[in-house]
Design an enzyme around this catalytic site. Structure first.
Site, PDB file in Angstrom:
ATOM      1  N   ARG A   1      -6.926  -1.040   2.711  1.00 13.50           N
ATOM      2  CA  ARG A   1      -7.127  -2.116   3.687  1.00 13.50           C
ATOM      3  C   ARG A   1      -6.469  -1.780   5.025  1.00 13.50           C
ATOM      4  O   ARG A   1      -6.915  -2.224   6.076  1.00 13.50           O
ATOM      5  CB  ARG A   1      -6.596  -3.435   3.108  1.00 13.50           C
ATOM      6  CG  ARG A   1      -5.131  -3.434   2.777  1.00 13.50           C
ATOM      7  CD  ARG A   1      -4.745  -4.537   1.798  1.00 13.50           C
ATOM      8  NE  ARG A   1      -5.046  -4.206   0.409  1.00 13.50           N
ATOM      9  CZ  ARG A   1      -4.818  -5.002  -0.620  1.00 13.50           C
ATOM     10  NH1 ARG A   1      -4.286  -6.185  -0.440  1.00 13.50           N
ATOM     11  NH2 ARG A   1      -5.117  -4.620  -1.841  1.00 13.50           N
TER      12      ARG A   1
ATOM     13  N   LYS B   1       2.236   5.722  -7.645  1.00 15.30           N
ATOM     14  CA  LYS B   1       1.469   5.376  -8.836  1.00 15.30           C
ATOM     15  C   LYS B   1       2.041   6.093 -10.049  1.00 15.30           C
ATOM     16  O   LYS B   1       2.649   7.151  -9.911  1.00 15.30           O
ATOM     17  CB  LYS B   1       0.007   5.841  -8.654  1.00 15.30           C
ATOM     18  CG  LYS B   1      -0.804   5.026  -7.686  1.00 15.30           C
ATOM     19  CD  LYS B   1      -2.235   5.542  -7.623  1.00 15.30           C
ATOM     20  CE  LYS B   1      -3.078   4.740  -6.646  1.00 15.30           C
ATOM     21  NZ  LYS B   1      -3.274   3.343  -7.014  1.00 15.30           N
TER      22      LYS B   1
HETATM   23  N1  BES Z   1      -7.360   3.289  -4.526  1.00 15.71           N
HETATM   24  C1  BES Z   1      -6.656   2.216  -5.135  1.00 15.71           C
HETATM   25  C2  BES Z   1      -7.555   1.311  -5.976  1.00 15.71           C
HETATM   26  C3  BES Z   1      -7.990   1.865  -7.299  1.00 15.71           C
HETATM   27  C4  BES Z   1      -7.111   1.981  -8.339  1.00 15.71           C
HETATM   28  C5  BES Z   1      -9.293   2.233  -7.478  1.00 15.71           C
HETATM   29  C6  BES Z   1      -7.535   2.468  -9.557  1.00 15.71           C
HETATM   30  C7  BES Z   1      -9.734   2.699  -8.700  1.00 15.71           C
HETATM   31  C8  BES Z   1      -8.851   2.833  -9.737  1.00 15.71           C
HETATM   32  C9  BES Z   1      -6.006   1.342  -4.059  1.00 15.71           C
HETATM   33  O1  BES Z   1      -5.566   2.009  -2.942  1.00 15.71           O
HETATM   34  C10 BES Z   1      -4.811   0.709  -4.690  1.00 15.71           C
HETATM   35  O2  BES Z   1      -3.918   1.430  -5.038  1.00 15.71           O
HETATM   36  N2  BES Z   1      -4.833  -0.604  -4.836  1.00 15.71           N
HETATM   37  C11 BES Z   1      -3.770  -1.300  -5.449  1.00 15.71           C
HETATM   38  C12 BES Z   1      -3.520  -2.546  -4.661  1.00 15.71           C
HETATM   39  C13 BES Z   1      -2.277  -3.279  -5.061  1.00 15.71           C
HETATM   40  C14 BES Z   1      -1.056  -2.477  -4.672  1.00 15.71           C
HETATM   41  C15 BES Z   1      -2.252  -4.621  -4.394  1.00 15.71           C
HETATM   42  C16 BES Z   1      -4.179  -1.624  -6.883  1.00 15.71           C
HETATM   43  O3  BES Z   1      -5.336  -1.942  -7.123  1.00 15.71           O
HETATM   44  O4  BES Z   1      -3.334  -1.509  -7.764  1.00 15.71           O
HETATM   45 MN    MN Z   2      -3.586   2.760  -3.225  1.00 19.85          MN
END
Ligand code: BES
Ligand code: MN
Ligand code: ZN
Length: 481
Positions: free
Chosen positions: A337, A263
């Protein structure tokens, strides 16, 4: 913090000694012969006070009451949202004043939802996180007296709210803790601590047991970290063994760096909140032990860190989940997931009446619904409707999103049974479609709490959601069975 409900009209309230008295003045207010209510009536007549929620009139040591400070707060018709607005404003106006005992008085008959909102608003407004401060300045409020002339009519709602607040605060505590103070092992310890409460028990599985179960998907997420994974199984046995349990599954990623699909740096600290689903499950169990409904509930928490290292899972890797489906991990940041799918398979063994997973799953859900409503997905309309209604009743809102099979198209791959990501479009839904593949054997619902589990910015902190929604839902089930 100690809550008490007393059957007191304004006459009785005026002789309560306290640091602050908040009088909720609704449209239905009618002055009696006592001095305090005559004062309120006069203030309304002279337009110094309105019953519109958010409107306040502050008094200092008025002769009409034994309270040090009195805040008259407009509360509209006295329903939940209005009481919340009124109390949030009233308590904000008292910020900086050290208050040990606060009295919240309903000047006219209290509504059930109004009383609940009162308890929850006082708790929310006075909560402070202290665990990792060297000189903790905790909440000063120790005693909250709720006064309503019709106390007997609203006592059940009051007790329910007090139980929920205990759960919400436990959820806030664990979600707020930084990742180095809330490792998978520490979350497991917290769960084992809950097992000391009546009717609650807990088993914790480590890497060996999880490997034996064949949770290849969960293990793939955990393999990049030095912290050992934990799979936590909580039980609340409030009914006969023969009664099928509801299973709650909470995403317990104690830190989500994104893994190799790392990230960006800004706000990455907020990924300590990525175990808010797990924290909500802990909170629900605390509330259940307090409220003791006649139901059975199982809580499952797959917990690990999502980090990068020489051992971390890589984009393109294919893993085998507990139910034998192979998964191509195209993005290591779609890890929620991957841990949930194995927990859903594990849930089958309980022959559940319903399974609800709770997860900070997608940024897309936050984009779609913001911080007001959690995303709700359900394979069964009855379950979807029950959870939606529980959200409305508890003011812990959610909104149902679709699960059309066409949304699963993007998860197709030539290298495994399924990919863990589809395109950017409909990201919250495609994530839910992935989970649904592992939830075919029971009625299932999924709550995406990415937007609602915590607040960013100056007031950064966990909200304790959706403990209120879940407890409300479970208690409704207990009256139906
Ligand atoms: N924990 C995150 C989701 C999230 C991001 C929650 C920001 C709250 C604030 C999750 O694990 C994630 O990183 N999801 C990705 C999925 C994507 C790679 C398909 C996302 O939402 O960017
Ligand atoms: Mn994630
Ligand atoms: Zn995550």
């Amino acid at each position: 913090m100690n809550f008490e409900l007393k059957p007191l009209s304004l006459v009785g309230v005026s002789s309560e000694k306290c640091d602050a008295l908040v009088v909720l003045v609704t449209d239905a207010f009618k002055a009696g012969k006592d001095d305090l209510s005559l004062l309120i009536a006069q203030a309304i007549r002279e337009k110094d006070l309105e019953t519109k929620p958010g409107k306040l009139l502050a008094l200092y040591r008025p002769v009409q009451a034994h309270a040090q400070r009195v805040v008259l707060a407009g509360a509209g018709e006295g329903h939940a949202k209005q009481v919340r607005t009124a109390l949030t404003a009233a308590l904000a106006s008292l910020k900086g004043v050290s208050i040990k005992k606060v009295v919240v008085s309903f000047a006219a008959a209290a509504r059930e939802d109004g009383v609940r909102a009162a308890v929850q608003s006082v708790a929310d407004a006075t909560y402070t996180y202290t665990t990792t401060k060297s000189k903790p300045e905790g909440r000063t409020v120790q005693k909250v007296l709720v006064a309503a002339a019709n106390a007997s009519e609203v006592r059940a709602s009051f007790e329910r709210a007090v139980g929920i607040v205990g759960g919400v605060e436990l959820a806030k505590e664990w979600a707020n803790r930084p990742a180095n103070h809330a490792t998978p092992s520490l979350i497991a310890k917290a769960a084992q601590e809950l097992a000391k409460l009546p009717k609650v028990s807990c088993t914790v599985l480590g890497p060996k047991e999880v490997s034996k179960l064949g949770m290849g998907s969960f293990m793939a997420v955990a393999q990049g970290s030095e912290e050992p994974l934990r799979f936590i199984v909580l039980r609340y046995d409030g009914a006969a063994k023969s009664q099928a349990p509801t299973v709650l599954v909470g995403k317990g990623i104690t830190f989500d760096s994104g893994g190799i699909s790392i990230k960006p740096a800004p706000e990455m600290d907020e990924m300590k909140f990525d175990m808010s689903g797990a924290a909500s499950v802990l909170g629900v169990f605390k509330a259940l032990a307090h409220l003791k409904p006649g139901i059975n509930v199982v809580g499952l928490i797959p917990s690990c860190e999502n980090l990068l290292s020489g051992r971390a899972v890589k984009p393109g890797d294919v893993v085998t989940s507990m139910n034998g489906q192979t998964i191509e991990i195209l993005n290591t940041d779609a890890e929620g997931r991957l841990v949930l799918c194995d927990a859903l398979t594990y849930a089958e063994r309980f022959k559940p009446r319903a399974v609800v997973d709770i997860a900070t799953l997608t940024g897309a859900c936050m984009v779609a619904l913001g911080g007001v409503r959690s995303g709700l997905f359900a394979s069964s309309d009855d379950l979807g409707a029950a959870l939606f209604a529980a959200g409305e009743a508890s003011q812990d809102l959610c909104w149902r999103l679709p699960l059309d099979d066409d949304y699963a198209e993007g998860l197709k791959t030539g290298f495994a049974d399924v990919a863990n990501v589809a395109g950017r479009a409909g990201g919250a839904i495609t994530a839910a479609k992935f989970l649904q593949r592992f939830a075919g054997k029971f009625p299932w619902a999924h709550l995406d709490i990415a937007g609602t589990a915590w607040k960013s910015g100056a007031a950064k902190g966990a909200t304790g959601r959706p403990v209120g929604l879940l407890v409300e839902y479970l208690l409704t089930q207990s009256t139906h069975s």
